[in-house]
Design a protein around this motif. Sequence first.
Motif, PDB file in Angstrom:
ATOM      1  N   TYR A 819       0.869  -1.175   0.000  1.00 52.54           N
ATOM      2  CA  TYR A 819       0.000   0.000   0.000  1.00 52.54           C
ATOM      3  C   TYR A 819       0.905   1.224   0.000  1.00 52.54           C
ATOM      4  O   TYR A 819       1.584   1.525   0.983  1.00 52.54           O
ATOM      5  N   LEU A 863      -4.675  -2.659   5.721  1.00 54.45           N
ATOM      6  CA  LEU A 863      -3.801  -1.779   6.503  1.00 54.45           C
ATOM      7  C   LEU A 863      -4.378  -1.681   7.905  1.00 54.45           C
ATOM      8  O   LEU A 863      -5.513  -1.243   8.086  1.00 54.45           O
ATOM      9  N   TYR A 867      -3.690   3.487  17.100  1.00 57.78           N
ATOM     10  CA  TYR A 867      -3.593   4.856  17.595  1.00 57.78           C
ATOM     11  C   TYR A 867      -3.437   4.855  19.096  1.00 57.78           C
ATOM     12  O   TYR A 867      -4.236   4.225  19.803  1.00 57.78           O
ATOM     13  N   MET A 873      -5.373  10.175  12.050  1.00 55.91           N
ATOM     14  CA  MET A 873      -4.929  10.090  10.658  1.00 55.91           C
ATOM     15  C   MET A 873      -5.454  11.334   9.958  1.00 55.91           C
ATOM     16  O   MET A 873      -6.649  11.611   9.988  1.00 55.91           O
ATOM     17  N   HIS A 876      -6.893  12.655   3.915  1.00 52.36           N
ATOM     18  CA  HIS A 876      -6.263  12.004   2.762  1.00 52.36           C
ATOM     19  C   HIS A 876      -7.360  11.299   1.987  1.00 52.36           C
ATOM     20  O   HIS A 876      -8.479  11.156   2.476  1.00 52.36           O
ATOM     21  N   ASP A 878      -7.819   7.539  -0.228  1.00 55.18           N
ATOM     22  CA  ASP A 878      -7.108   6.295  -0.513  1.00 55.18           C
ATOM     23  C   ASP A 878      -6.931   6.189  -2.024  1.00 55.18           C
ATOM     24  O   ASP A 878      -7.344   5.219  -2.647  1.00 55.18           O
ATOM     25  N   HIS A 949     -10.789  12.025   3.580  1.00 52.06           N
ATOM     26  CA  HIS A 949     -11.320  11.724   4.906  1.00 52.06           C
ATOM     27  C   HIS A 949     -10.218  11.765   5.948  1.00 52.06           C
ATOM     28  O   HIS A 949      -9.041  11.589   5.645  1.00 52.06           O
ATOM     29  N   VAL A 951      -9.526  10.587  10.267  1.00 50.29           N
ATOM     30  CA  VAL A 951     -10.088   9.822  11.382  1.00 50.29           C
ATOM     31  C   VAL A 951      -9.465  10.327  12.676  1.00 50.29           C
ATOM     32  O   VAL A 951      -8.229  10.380  12.805  1.00 50.29           O
ATOM     33  N   ARG A 957      -7.116   3.021  19.921  1.00 46.51           N
ATOM     34  CA  ARG A 957      -7.997   2.457  18.884  1.00 46.51           C
ATOM     35  C   ARG A 957      -7.163   1.707  17.862  1.00 46.51           C
ATOM     36  O   ARG A 957      -6.003   2.056  17.605  1.00 46.51           O
ATOM     37  N   ALA A 959      -7.707   0.069  13.828  1.00 44.49           N
ATOM     38  CA  ALA A 959      -8.619  -0.055  12.689  1.00 44.49           C
ATOM     39  C   ALA A 959      -7.972  -0.943  11.648  1.00 44.49           C
ATOM     40  O   ALA A 959      -6.762  -0.880  11.424  1.00 44.49           O
ATOM     41  N   THR A 961      -8.350  -1.608   7.741  1.00 46.97           N
ATOM     42  CA  THR A 961      -9.006  -1.117   6.531  1.00 46.97           C
ATOM     43  C   THR A 961      -8.585  -1.994   5.356  1.00 46.97           C
ATOM     44  O   THR A 961      -7.381  -2.135   5.083  1.00 46.97           O
ATOM     45  N   ARG A 963      -8.751  -3.339   1.315  1.00 48.75           N
ATOM     46  CA  ARG A 963      -8.914  -2.851  -0.067  1.00 48.75           C
ATOM     47  C   ARG A 963      -8.580  -3.958  -1.041  1.00 48.75           C
ATOM     48  O   ARG A 963      -7.989  -4.979  -0.672  1.00 48.75           O
TER      49      ARG A 963
HETATM   50  O1  LIG Z   1     -10.404   3.936  10.420  1.00 46.08           O
HETATM   51  C1  LIG Z   1      -9.330   4.462  10.327  1.00 46.08           C
HETATM   52  O2  LIG Z   1      -8.538   4.530  11.252  1.00 46.08           O
HETATM   53  C2  LIG Z   1      -8.937   5.130   9.031  1.00 46.08           C
HETATM   54  C3  LIG Z   1      -8.268   4.276   8.089  1.00 46.08           C
HETATM   55  C4  LIG Z   1      -8.004   4.936   6.794  1.00 46.08           C
HETATM   56  O3  LIG Z   1      -8.529   5.948   6.455  1.00 46.08           O
HETATM   57  C5  LIG Z   1      -7.037   4.338   5.912  1.00 46.08           C
HETATM   58  O4  LIG Z   1      -6.459   3.336   6.271  1.00 46.08           O
HETATM   59  O5  LIG Z   1      -6.825   4.864   4.822  1.00 46.08           O
END
Ligand SMILES: O=C(O)CCC(=O)C(=O)O
Length: 975
Positions: A819, A863, A867, A873, A876, A878, A949, A951, A957, A959, A961, A963
């Motif tokens: 990525y 990805l 945090y 974040m 940006h 994607d 977007h 975050v 936290r 996440a 993500t 793709r």
């Molecule tokens: O939910 C998130 O922390 C954002 C993840 C995100 O925007 C990304 O990985 O491009």
Amino acid sequence: MIAGFVRRIHDQSLTALAVTGSHLIEPLLVTVMANNDIPIPSDLLDRSLLESGLLKQFLESRGRGRGRRGNDGDLDTTVNAILKDHRRALRTWLEYAFASRSEEDAKKGFVLDKNHARLFVETFAALADATFGNDSRKAAIKVVDEARKRKHFEQLHHYLDPRVHPKLYYPVEQCVSLQTPSAQPPKRKATASLDDRRAKRVQVEVEELPAVEKRKRGRPPKQKPAGASQVKQEPVPVPVPPAKGKPGRPRKVKMEDVSLLSMEVTSTTALEASMVDEPPSGIPTAPALAVKDEATEIPLHAGFKNQVHVMGLPANCTPPLNRQPCPMQPPLWAESRQELCEAFPWFRSYQGGVYFSNELAKGYLLSKHASLRDGWFHDGKLIISHGGGKAASVTQAQGTTKHNAASDQKEGDKSVRALLKTHFAKEPIALVIDDHYIHFPYSLAAARRQNVAQHLEPDNQNGFTYVILGFYFIKDVWTEYQPAENDGGKVVRYKFAFQWCAGQDDPWWLSNTKPNPIADSAIVSQGRSRPRPIKVDKTQDRSSEILILHRPVQQCMLCGKASPQVYAHVWMCLDSSCPAFFHSSGQLQDMQQENNAEQFVNNRLTVDVSKPIPRMLNYHPDFLASVPDPGSIPKHLRIIPGNPAKDMVRGKTETDDGTGTATEFTRGFHCRACGRLSCRWLWRCWSCPTCGQELRSPMRMQGVRDLWRELNLGTVDSPRMWSIEDQRISLPYVSIIPAQDGDGALRRETFILPDNAGRIHRISHLRRQSAKRADSILALYQEEAQSGALEFRRWPMRAHKCRGKLLTNYFSHNCGKPYNYVGGADNTVDWDVAPQAVIQARELLHERLKHVLDETYEFNEVLSAAYMEDQSMAFHSDAEDGLGPIVAGLSLGSPAKMIFRLHRKHLPTPGDGNTGKKASLRPNSLTIVLNHGDICIMDGARVQECYEHTVVPEGFRIAATARQIDVAKNGLKLK
Ligand SMILES: O=C(O)CCC(=O)C(=O)O
Ligand SMILES: [Fe+2]
């Protein structure tokens, strides 16, 4: 060809050059012409020779009648060869030229000729930019901007590249060997080879040198003008002995010439002597404060013994020549600005040179763009610098380059105000230098190369970029004029004199041995790592007292305010609001004569109507003396940052909750072994990127119930947990999806974006407590991150404006296809070795997509972002090449706001109240809250094209993500 080229320059540009007095190209012309038997117009040679004694000697030593060289048709090769040969002379010349440019000349910029002449100018401009900062920067930047586009530039620049050759200064011996005074007495040689006019002027210089020597041998100093009420002091004519039978004529000594005389001195001793010569005729003298005859009392560090007087800088603060690598390892250093800011609590400013907090300056960065009269005295125990910003700058916005002129610093400017408060509060401030700071006696760049060999990081290009000197007090503050490329040709600058704080050991750069920062107990008295909060009495603003200092003062007859005797040979009013501010007494006299001449005379100011303010002002030795009690350094204060993990374990910080993800744990780390300040770039521990030292970070497993907290999300309505800011977005379509697994029923909300830009779905649990699969994936992520099975780390961002690498704010790990946006192939592990947490997260996303959207979709990249508190974040999209239309993210842990806004190019047309050019003015379109176990799906390729977007989590936290990336279109390969 060279000859033709030079003739062309000569024909086309010489007049223009002469008119503008460009300092850059003249010596080049002279040098090239001299080597190619081209007649040199006497006025050009005259000027060049007079302005550069070294160039003169260089030409003489080369022999002016030599044949052409390199005339093989390959102009570039020839030019390069000449440049290479003449590099030293030219560069030396450049140093002088820039330091001595008059304000008038500085305003005019450069003369550019077409074709190859430009290459020279560009190269010099780049050097000038790197070397002399403010004086030439703006003009240099203009030229360099252009130069970068040209392919020749790199080639030529190579020869003058500081990394290829010692950067700025040459040892006296080398300069002397160019001059070879004893073997070739300059007087005879110069007069023999130059025309009459030149000979006369050269002789002035030659004849005056012995005077310096004589004084050194004990001749009593010339009597200062008696009678303090002298009104006008005529410039004293200097008799010029006849040259070769021609009658001499008196010549007035100009300030510039005086500086040149120092350059002509041919030994180190004589150089030092020249620095303390009596005031030249014509320079106003302060009768009340006679200049000490033996000003060499000012101790000079060994590193300063070899120095040549660079015009424009005070003789008593010239930078060291040909700096050697720093022989000792600095106890605190950083490679990037981010490392400095994250690991050193006294400097947390990513931009600008002053870090302040609670209106007090805590840290001060000494970098390039040192201004006139900045300097390093008493081995660095006294440092003078201009602070407070407002230098000329270049900003780039929306593809256009804007040159901002330097402007006056004001007492109310934030940085100036903070520095003033720190001065009056007698609080310590940490001084930091970077490798551009020319007054430090050692070369940090060279030291860095040495260290690269010694240490583990072979590709470390930027080590020792920032180095911490220690704590200082601001002992004096004053204002002065500096030349500037703005309409007025000058700016008001606040100058600060920093004095080494007693209570620390001697500065580390003075020690003979390699300091061990851990054992260095005097520097590191024990205590907290944070600077203690200092109370400021805001009611007591003593800024107006700034000029009433410890040293002798005189009172200005115009404004009545007292100013210290800062400079050796002249007293000036240093109150920038006074009309006489920084004026020569002559100018002051003019004003006074109109108003109140008698009062002026009584004030005993020395007068010289004809002379402008001398550009070269030496500091008065008394002014450079230490102040006995500038402030006292609290016992517990330490410059070495504390060990973050230890502080946490002991519960020393308020924010610590024992989890290991509190904000304090995102701070950087000081390596006790090599002194490097580094970022917390690994999730599981602090680790020194240079020597590999690790500091384990105590982390506690966090379940979702630990993290659950009351939402306080501002405009977001808590039951709905979303807000629509762009009214073109519909209210969400909501559906309830019956339970499929143990997780209970789900709720789907779909937001339709305008202009067919796609859809955003949020899938959440009807009951928070039922997100069982998310619970176990969160636990798995933490376990694997702690055990090392999954390595979360912060990766360098691709585009940014900070010095050195800039790491992302959050930690991440990528699985499957590379990525590009974060870490690329380096940050990617194959699915065969994928951590369990990631595998399970992808599975869950596949299932939900099928169950809720009836989509069968195969993600090949995940990805995972982790945090800690206060991490996020930034905006940006994607917009990865080869990205499939669906991007789905699973949220774990603390709630987060996910905010969408339109890209600039997709903003609605102006006039509908929903526009803004600047990013900061761009309105948000949609905000949704993502809770533990929620899934956000960006559905449609145009979502990424039209929107970006961000975050912003509420706390710890993770996440995942997912793709689909078509590697064939992505251009990145798995390593
Ligand atoms: O939910 C998130 O922390 C954002 C993840 C995100 O925007 C990304 O990985 O491009
Ligand atoms: Fe994203």
